[in-house]
Design a protein around this motif. Structure first.
Motif, mmCIF file in Angstrom:
data_model
loop_
_atom_site.group_PDB
_atom_site.id
_atom_site.type_symbol
_atom_site.label_atom_id
_atom_site.label_comp_id
_atom_site.label_asym_id
_atom_site.label_seq_id
_atom_site.Cartn_x
_atom_site.Cartn_y
_atom_site.Cartn_z
ATOM 1 N N GLU A 1 14.660 7.831 14.972
ATOM 2 C CA GLU A 1 15.104 6.439 15.073
ATOM 3 C C GLU A 1 14.343 5.530 14.121
ATOM 4 N N TYR A 2 13.087 5.848 13.847
ATOM 5 C CA TYR A 2 12.332 5.061 12.872
ATOM 6 C C TYR A 2 12.992 5.165 11.493
ATOM 7 N N LEU A 3 13.463 6.342 11.147
ATOM 8 C CA LEU A 3 14.011 6.590 9.810
ATOM 9 C C LEU A 3 15.470 6.166 9.662
ATOM 10 N N ARG A 4 16.154 6.006 10.767
ATOM 11 C CA ARG A 4 17.577 5.670 10.704
ATOM 12 C C ARG A 4 17.779 4.333 9.962
ATOM 13 N N GLY A 5 18.629 4.353 8.941
ATOM 14 C CA GLY A 5 18.965 3.126 8.229
ATOM 15 C C GLY A 5 17.994 2.725 7.133
ATOM 16 N N ARG A 6 16.950 3.510 6.907
ATOM 17 C CA ARG A 6 16.003 3.189 5.832
ATOM 18 C C ARG A 6 16.675 3.408 4.469
ATOM 19 N N PRO A 7 16.227 2.695 3.435
ATOM 20 C CA PRO A 7 16.907 2.766 2.137
ATOM 21 C C PRO A 7 17.097 4.168 1.573
ATOM 22 N N ILE B 1 0.855 -1.180 0.000
ATOM 23 C CA ILE B 1 0.000 0.000 0.000
ATOM 24 C C ILE B 1 0.896 1.237 0.000
ATOM 25 N N VAL B 2 0.555 2.189 -0.824
ATOM 26 C CA VAL B 2 1.418 3.351 -1.034
ATOM 27 C C VAL B 2 1.774 4.047 0.281
ATOM 28 N N HIS B 3 0.847 4.055 1.245
ATOM 29 C CA HIS B 3 1.118 4.754 2.504
ATOM 30 C C HIS B 3 1.842 3.871 3.517
ATOM 31 N N ALA B 4 2.109 2.624 3.131
ATOM 32 C CA ALA B 4 2.980 1.763 3.931
ATOM 33 C C ALA B 4 4.400 1.788 3.380
ATOM 34 N N VAL B 5 4.531 1.758 2.048
ATOM 35 C CA VAL B 5 5.869 1.668 1.460
ATOM 36 C C VAL B 5 6.635 2.988 1.574
ATOM 37 N N GLY B 6 5.939 4.120 1.545
ATOM 38 C CA GLY B 6 6.630 5.403 1.669
ATOM 39 C C GLY B 6 7.433 5.493 2.957
ATOM 40 N N PRO B 7 6.795 5.271 4.111
ATOM 41 C CA PRO B 7 7.546 5.324 5.370
ATOM 42 C C PRO B 7 8.588 4.225 5.504
ATOM 43 N N GLU B 8 8.264 2.986 5.135
ATOM 44 C CA GLU B 8 9.207 1.904 5.381
ATOM 45 C C GLU B 8 10.438 1.998 4.475
ATOM 46 N N GLN B 9 10.315 2.669 3.341
ATOM 47 C CA GLN B 9 11.464 2.886 2.473
ATOM 48 C C GLN B 9 12.268 4.126 2.866
ATOM 49 N N GLY B 10 11.741 4.898 3.806
ATOM 50 C CA GLY B 10 12.424 6.125 4.202
ATOM 51 C C GLY B 10 12.241 7.254 3.211
ATOM 52 N N LEU B 11 11.273 7.086 2.316
ATOM 53 C CA LEU B 11 10.937 8.169 1.387
ATOM 54 C C LEU B 11 10.243 9.311 2.118
ATOM 55 N N THR B 12 9.429 8.959 3.111
ATOM 56 C CA THR B 12 8.684 9.925 3.904
ATOM 57 C C THR B 12 9.603 10.486 4.981
#
Length: 472
Positions: free
Chosen positions: A243-249, A109-120
């Protein structure tokens, strides 16, 4: 002189290109997320005008709405779904846009992949042709849902023409009781302020409750800002955000990350920030909440009864009568004991790993009631992989739930997952409009994932806290 601008004003000002003759702001869009439903027509508009995607590096595509969650072999059985799938594959290849496709392991889902990829990331302006783009506000972004013609505009100019909303600060102080979740908080807020309470506003969420929430919980709240009429909703970035965003792609690395994190934190609204309006709620007043009507504002706490029609403002009473008639419910009735046919755990509101963990822990050792169809749909392939590595899929399957592949599924039902006839669904999604889940006469009851799990086990709406000692 101190800067009293709130986060919304800071980010808006940073992204303002200019003022248009209409009085609207031309706003630069830092990230454009697209999917297969609202992008085909937009790409055709570009072709018709001989235009290119101005900033493909700021554009990311995925597929979610029409993707089947059971059998994903190509071509899809649904010809329209296959057509949309083929179109986004062709368009992304032609225009140089990255596509997170089913075969790549990062689709969702677009609003799941944005955060988990660190795009957001904090401080961005984000646009997407989907109502629930406000989800990304959990990270301190200004995130807007837009229409198809606006998708074409952003693709070709990387800007958006907008009227600047006012900002309403929503404060929830105190501590949530066990068994009360982020979904209950946002349903409570929408009930109190109304589905039009946020019209003309952006919502800033503040106070003890939001400070204590995880990033995934904040996403749940911001996701449903649009259901309260707000143009967007956001939380101020803090160390949890960092910390959530640290290390995301797609986040910066090393010293560049630390530099970015310092700037992200500086965006938070100061203590003396200016707001156009403010409302304050007490966390102790919030209990597990269930909708009884045909919009997300028509809800009650599980220990309450549906209010009398006369208790509503005169202008709302016709809508209340319509809702009660459609849902086959009565004023004064408790939602406890309302039988369900389907239970759905998933969506961009509540399809994240923390949602699945909570629900799995609840259903462990129990079984879905006879006659209830229960689905669990992870929000992304990465979420599914994580859940499977933790054995959550086995827990759900042993309890009688169907474990599905990532997608929007029964939230919008633009895929094979649909209600039939007058079925009633306990749903962890975000909308309970007529026909929302695929049947014109189907009925939707919104609630938290744990409350959905409890309804699935019992076969009717119940108070999950009474079934699970850990929630008491």
């Amino acid at each position: 002189m101190s800067d009293k601008r709130n986060l919304f004003e800071k980010v808006w000002d940073l992204h303002t290109v200019g003022t248009l003759p209409s009085g609207q702001t031309q706003l630069f869009i830092g990230l454009h997320l697209i999917h297969e439903v609202t992008s085909p027509q937009a790409f055709e508009m570009l072709r018709d005008r001989g235009l290119k995607v101005l900033a493909p590096e700021r554009t990311m595509a995925t597929v979610d709405h029409i993707v089947p969650t059971d059998v994903q072999l190509r071509p899809f059985k649904d010809e329209l779904a296959e057509e949309m799938m083929s179109a986004i594959e062709k368009n992304c290849k032609e225009f140089g846009v990255t596509l997170l496709d089913i075969g790549g392991g990062k689709q969702g889902i677009v609003h799941a992949v944005g955060p988990e990829q660190g795009l957001t990331q904090p401080g961005l302006t984000i646009a997407c042709g989907d109502s629930h783009t406000s989800t990304h506000g959990a990270f301190g972004t200004i995130a807007f849902g837009i229409g198809t013609s606006q998708v074409a505009y952003v693709l070709s100019t990387q800007t958006l023409a907008m009227n600047k909303p006012k900002v309403k600060r929503i404060v929830v102080n105190g501590e949530l009781a066990p068994g009360v979740y982020a979904k209950d908080v946002i349903l409570y807020i929408i009930r109190q302020l109304g589905v039009n309470g946020g019209v003309g506003y952006a919502y800033e969420y503040a106070g003890d409750v939001f400070d204590a929430m995880s990033m995934e919980e904040r996403m749940t709240v911001c996701n449903m800002s649009i259901e309260g009429g707000a143009r967007c909703g956001y939380c101020n970035p803090d160390m949890k955000t960092v910390e959530y965003l640290r290390g995301r792609p797609f986040t910066p690395k090393g010293a560049e990350f630390e530099k970015a994190a310092e700037w992200w934190l500086s965006l938070a609204s100061p203590l003396d920030a200016h707001f156009d309006d403010e409302v304050v709620f007490d966390a102790g007043d919030i209990e597990p909440t269930v909708t009884w009507g045909i919009n997300p504002g028509q809800s009650v706490g599980i220990c309450e009864a549906i209010p009398a029609v006369e208790d509503f403002p005169a202008e709302e009473q016709a809508g209340v009568k319509e809702a009660l008639l459609f849902m086959d419910l009565q004023a004064g009735q408790s939602m406890r004991g309302v039988k369900i046919d389907v239970a759905f755990i998933g969506s961009c509101t509540n399809g994240r790993i923390s949602d699945l963990r909570e629900a799995a822990e609840f259903v462990r050792g129990k079984h879905v009631a006879k006659g209830v169809k229960a689905l669990v749909v992870p929000g992304s392939q990465l979420i599914a992989k994580q859940a499977e590595s933790e054995g959550l899929d086995r827990i759900f399957s042993e309890a009688g739930f169907e474990w599905r592949s990532a997608g929007c599924s029964m939230c919008l039902a633009m895929n094979p997952d649909k209600l039939k006839g007058r079925e009633i669904c306990a749903s962890s999604s975000n909308r309970n409009f007529k026909g929302r889940q695929g049947s014109p006469t189907g009925r939707t009851l919104l609630m938290s994932p744990v409350m959905v799990a409890a309804a699935a086990i019992e076969g009717h709406v119940t108070d999950a806290r009474e079934m699970h000692a850990a929630l008491v």
